[in-house]
Scaffold this active site. Sequence first.
Site, PDB file in Angstrom:
ATOM      1  CB  VAL A  97      38.044  36.648  45.097  1.00  0.00           C
ATOM      2  CG1 VAL A  97      39.284  36.624  45.960  1.00  0.00           C
ATOM      3  CG2 VAL A  97      36.892  37.262  45.867  1.00  0.00           C
ATOM      4  CB  CYS A  98      40.278  34.133  40.817  1.00  0.00           C
ATOM      5  SG  CYS A  98      39.379  32.897  41.658  1.00  0.00           S
ATOM      6  N   GLY A  99      40.118  37.059  40.045  1.00  0.00           N
ATOM      7  CA  GLY A  99      40.489  38.078  39.066  1.00  0.00           C
ATOM      8  C   GLY A  99      41.394  39.103  39.706  1.00  0.00           C
TER       9      GLY A  99
END
Lengths: 221, 177
Positions: A97-99
Site C-alpha cells: 500500500v505504501c508503495g
Amino acid sequence: MRMGSAALEPQFRRDRFGFLLRQGETGQFGASSLASDRVARHAGPREGNNQMADILGPGAKAPDFTLNVTPDQRLSLSEFLGRRVILAFYPADWSPVCGDQMALYNQLLPEFRRLGAELVGVSVDGVWCHQAFAQHRNFHFALMSDFEPKGEVASAYGCYRQQEGVAGRALFVIDEKGVIVWSYLSPLAVNPGADGILDALERMSGPEKADVDSASARNVA
Amino acid sequence: MSTLRVPVTSLDHVQGPEDAPVTLVEYGDYQCPYCGLAYPVVKAILAQLQGRIRFAFRHFPLTEAHPLAETAAEVAEFAGEHGKFWPMHDLIYENQHRLSLPGLFALAGALGLPQVEMRDALGAHRYAGKVQADFMSGVRSGVNGTPSFFINGVRHDGGYGYPELMAGIEQAMMAEA
C-alpha cells in the site's frame, strides 16, 4: 470459470508477429488472490480526521525535527520555512500500500510543486532501507528516517502507533510559516490518495513562488 | 466517500449504451499487473451484463514505476483516433506480460494502423495531454492506485475479483431500479 476470451476477435489469437493471446486465462485468474490482498486498500472512512484523531490539526505549529534523508545527509523541517511542505507519514518501505501511495505522490511531484509544495515522506525505516526503496522506485523526493529514537517525530505529530511500532498513515500540509493547515489520518491499510492534499493546497492563497524546483533538487534522497 | 469529479462524456472511450442503468469507470495503467488481473474480470462482467452496462476506461499511468505505461496509453489513444481504441486496449492487456515498444508497434500493425504516423504521434506526444487529463481527473476523484473503479460515479471500495466487482455493480443496479 467464465472468462472473457469469447469476446475476443478470433484473428487476434496469434498474430504474425508471434503475439499470443492468453489462452489459459485460468492461470491469470488463479492469481486473483493477489487482487484480493489489496481489498483492504479501499476499506474504511476517508473524510475528515477519523478515529485516533489525536494527530496535530490545523492551526498547530508543526514541530521542528531533524532526520537523516541519506546515510550522510540530515534535513530539518525548519529548512523549508518559506515554502509549503507535505509531510507524509507511512508505516513502512516496501509494503504494497505504501508503495502505491508513494508512487502516486512521486508521480504528482510536478503538480505539488506547481502549487508551491515540497513533499517529504517519513517512516521508521533506516536510511539504507530508504535509499534502496527510493532507488528501486525512482522516487524524486526525500524519505526521512524516524529511526532513532524510533518514532520520535511521528509521536510529536500524534501518529505513532505504539502497538505496531510504526508511523500511522498521516498527512500534514504545512504552510510557509510552519503552521499546519490540514491534516488527515488514514486507516493503516488504506492508501489515502492525493485528493485531500491537492484540495488543501488549492484552498491556500496563491503560492509564494519560491524557487521550489532548484531547492527540491537538493533534497532528493 | 470518493466520487467521480469528471463525468463520463463523449471524450471518453466508452462501451455499451448511454442509457445503461450502470456506468463502470476504470482508471487503469497498461503496465500495472493488478490491472492485468482485472482485465478479464471486466471483460466477463461486460459480457454478462451486455446492454445493461456502460464501461469507460481512463488512463492512470504511474510512469516512474511503469516506464511503458505512458507510451502504451498514447498508443491506445492513437488507435482510438482510428476507431480502434478497444481492440488495442484488449491487445495491450492480453500481451501485457511481454509489453515492449516494438511489441506496441507490432500490435498497431496487427490492427492495420499506420505505424509511421504512430511513431510521429508518439514522438510529438500528441496524446500526452489527454492522458494527463485522465490522470488528473482520477487523482482529484480519489484514485489512489490502479485499478480503481467507479460505479455510477461512486468509488468501488471493494476488491476487483469477479464476485466483488459484480456485487458492487448489482447493488448499484438495484439502487437504480
